[in-house]
Motif scaffolding. Structure first.
Motif, PDB file in Angstrom:
ATOM      1  N   SER A  26       0.832  -1.208   0.000  1.00 40.18           N
ATOM      2  CA  SER A  26       0.000   0.000   0.000  1.00 40.18           C
ATOM      3  C   SER A  26       0.864   1.254   0.000  1.00 40.18           C
ATOM      4  CB  SER A  26      -0.938   0.004   1.208  1.00 40.18           C
ATOM      5  OG  SER A  26      -1.844  -1.087   1.136  1.00 40.18           O
ATOM      6  N   ARG A  27       1.891   1.271   0.821  1.00 40.26           N
ATOM      7  CA  ARG A  27       2.817   2.412   0.848  1.00 40.26           C
ATOM      8  C   ARG A  27       3.557   2.545  -0.483  1.00 40.26           C
ATOM      9  NH1 ARG A  27       3.971   0.239   6.383  1.00 40.26           N
ATOM     10  NH2 ARG A  27       2.896   1.666   7.801  1.00 40.26           N
ATOM     11  N   TRP A  28       3.975   1.416  -1.049  1.00 39.18           N
ATOM     12  CA  TRP A  28       4.665   1.439  -2.340  1.00 39.18           C
ATOM     13  C   TRP A  28       3.758   2.014  -3.423  1.00 39.18           C
ATOM     14  CZ3 TRP A  28       3.212  -1.365  -6.708  1.00 39.18           C
ATOM     15  CH2 TRP A  28       4.074  -1.217  -7.797  1.00 39.18           C
ATOM     16  N   LEU A  29       2.484   1.605  -3.443  1.00 40.40           N
ATOM     17  CA  LEU A  29       1.555   2.147  -4.437  1.00 40.40           C
ATOM     18  C   LEU A  29       1.484   3.666  -4.343  1.00 40.40           C
ATOM     19  CD1 LEU A  29      -1.326  -0.478  -4.230  1.00 40.40           C
ATOM     20  CD2 LEU A  29      -0.015   0.093  -6.291  1.00 40.40           C
ATOM     21  N   TYR A  36      -5.340   6.452  -7.891  1.00 42.34           N
ATOM     22  CA  TYR A  36      -6.661   5.813  -7.814  1.00 42.34           C
ATOM     23  C   TYR A  36      -6.419   4.320  -7.722  1.00 42.34           C
ATOM     24  CZ  TYR A  36     -11.735   5.812  -8.353  1.00 42.34           C
ATOM     25  OH  TYR A  36     -13.087   5.705  -8.122  1.00 42.34           O
ATOM     26  N   MET A  37      -6.837   3.706  -6.615  1.00 39.00           N
ATOM     27  CA  MET A  37      -6.656   2.278  -6.409  1.00 39.00           C
ATOM     28  C   MET A  37      -8.016   1.624  -6.297  1.00 39.00           C
ATOM     29  SD  MET A  37      -6.618  -0.600  -4.268  1.00 39.00           S
ATOM     30  CE  MET A  37      -7.294   0.185  -2.843  1.00 39.00           C
ATOM     31  N   ASP A  48      -8.590  -1.270   0.487  1.00 38.90           N
ATOM     32  CA  ASP A  48      -9.139   0.083   0.360  1.00 38.90           C
ATOM     33  C   ASP A  48      -8.672   0.912   1.557  1.00 38.90           C
ATOM     34  OD1 ASP A  48     -10.766   2.312  -0.066  1.00 38.90           O
ATOM     35  OD2 ASP A  48     -12.620   1.178  -0.158  1.00 38.90           O
ATOM     36  N   GLU A  49      -8.818   0.354   2.744  1.00 39.28           N
ATOM     37  CA  GLU A  49      -8.449   1.053   3.975  1.00 39.28           C
ATOM     38  C   GLU A  49      -6.936   1.251   4.100  1.00 39.28           C
ATOM     39  OE1 GLU A  49     -10.246  -1.457   6.920  1.00 39.28           O
ATOM     40  OE2 GLU A  49     -12.281  -0.907   6.271  1.00 39.28           O
ATOM     41  N   SER A  50      -6.144   0.239   3.750  1.00 40.96           N
ATOM     42  CA  SER A  50      -4.695   0.372   3.929  1.00 40.96           C
ATOM     43  C   SER A  50      -4.096   1.378   2.942  1.00 40.96           C
ATOM     44  CB  SER A  50      -3.989  -0.987   3.826  1.00 40.96           C
ATOM     45  OG  SER A  50      -4.104  -1.548   2.539  1.00 40.96           O
ATOM     46  N   VAL A  51      -4.632   1.461   1.730  1.00 37.15           N
ATOM     47  CA  VAL A  51      -4.134   2.465   0.788  1.00 37.15           C
ATOM     48  C   VAL A  51      -4.591   3.857   1.218  1.00 37.15           C
ATOM     49  CG1 VAL A  51      -4.217   3.267  -1.615  1.00 37.15           C
ATOM     50  CG2 VAL A  51      -3.858   0.838  -1.117  1.00 37.15           C
ATOM     51  N   ASP A  52      -5.827   3.982   1.710  1.00 39.43           N
ATOM     52  CA  ASP A  52      -6.273   5.267   2.266  1.00 39.43           C
ATOM     53  C   ASP A  52      -5.320   5.719   3.366  1.00 39.43           C
ATOM     54  OD1 ASP A  52      -8.544   5.755   0.717  1.00 39.43           O
ATOM     55  OD2 ASP A  52      -9.910   4.820   2.164  1.00 39.43           O
ATOM     56  N   THR A  72      -9.825   5.678  -3.556  1.00 42.65           N
ATOM     57  CA  THR A  72      -9.852   4.222  -3.421  1.00 42.65           C
ATOM     58  C   THR A  72     -11.285   3.715  -3.500  1.00 42.65           C
ATOM     59  OG1 THR A  72      -9.994   4.276  -1.003  1.00 42.65           O
ATOM     60  CG2 THR A  72      -7.777   4.167  -1.959  1.00 42.65           C
ATOM     61  N   THR A  73     -11.420   2.530  -4.056  1.00 41.13           N
ATOM     62  CA  THR A  73     -12.708   1.835  -4.062  1.00 41.13           C
ATOM     63  C   THR A  73     -12.443   0.351  -3.886  1.00 41.13           C
ATOM     64  OG1 THR A  73     -12.691   1.603  -6.482  1.00 41.13           O
ATOM     65  CG2 THR A  73     -13.871   3.503  -5.586  1.00 41.13           C
TER      66      THR A  73
END
Length: 122
Positions: A26-29, A36-37, A48-52, A72-73
């Motif tokens: 998620s951090r790498w993304l 937009y993930m 969704d939550e970890s990328v947020d 995110t979705t």
């Protein structure tokens, strides 16, 4: 990876992963330019939550400039083809034009060509 930032990422989760690995990805993304993930598959709402959270963390939980915000979705109750269609036709960032899309497939068995064809047909 060549320069493609900013980009959309479709994360297809077909394998259980550790929470630590998920957070690292998620951090790498976010640090790589994902703006937009879209998550689909096993425990996709947690992605969704970890990328947020990774997006917030990247700015020390302060205000995030609109062009750096990560949308995110999660698509847990949809077919993969529907998530691909959404990514291609409806997933837009409010402040960035996202020309590139990355498909990140997390699975034991690779299905690269099949997934690319499915995305192209959506």
């Amino acid at each position: 990876m060549s320069e493609i930032s900013p980009f959309k990422a479709i994360v297809i989760i077909e394998e259980d992963v550790s929470e630590f690995w998920q957070w690292d990805v998620s951090r790498w993304l976010v640090s790589s330019g994902c703006r937009y993930m879209l998550a689909w598959g096993t425990e996709c709402t947690s992605w969704d939550e970890s990328v947020d959270e990774a997006g917030l963390e990247a700015f020390d939980y302060e205000d995030i400039p609109e062009d750096q915000r990560v949308m995110t979705t999660s698509h847990d109750d949809e077919e993969l083809s529907e998530a691909f269609w959404f990514a291609k036709h409806r997933a837009h960032h409010p402040a960035q034009e996202l020309r590139d899309t990355i498909i990140l497939h997390i699975a034991e068995q690779a299905r690269q060509q099949e997934l690319i064809e499915m995305y192209e047909d959506s």
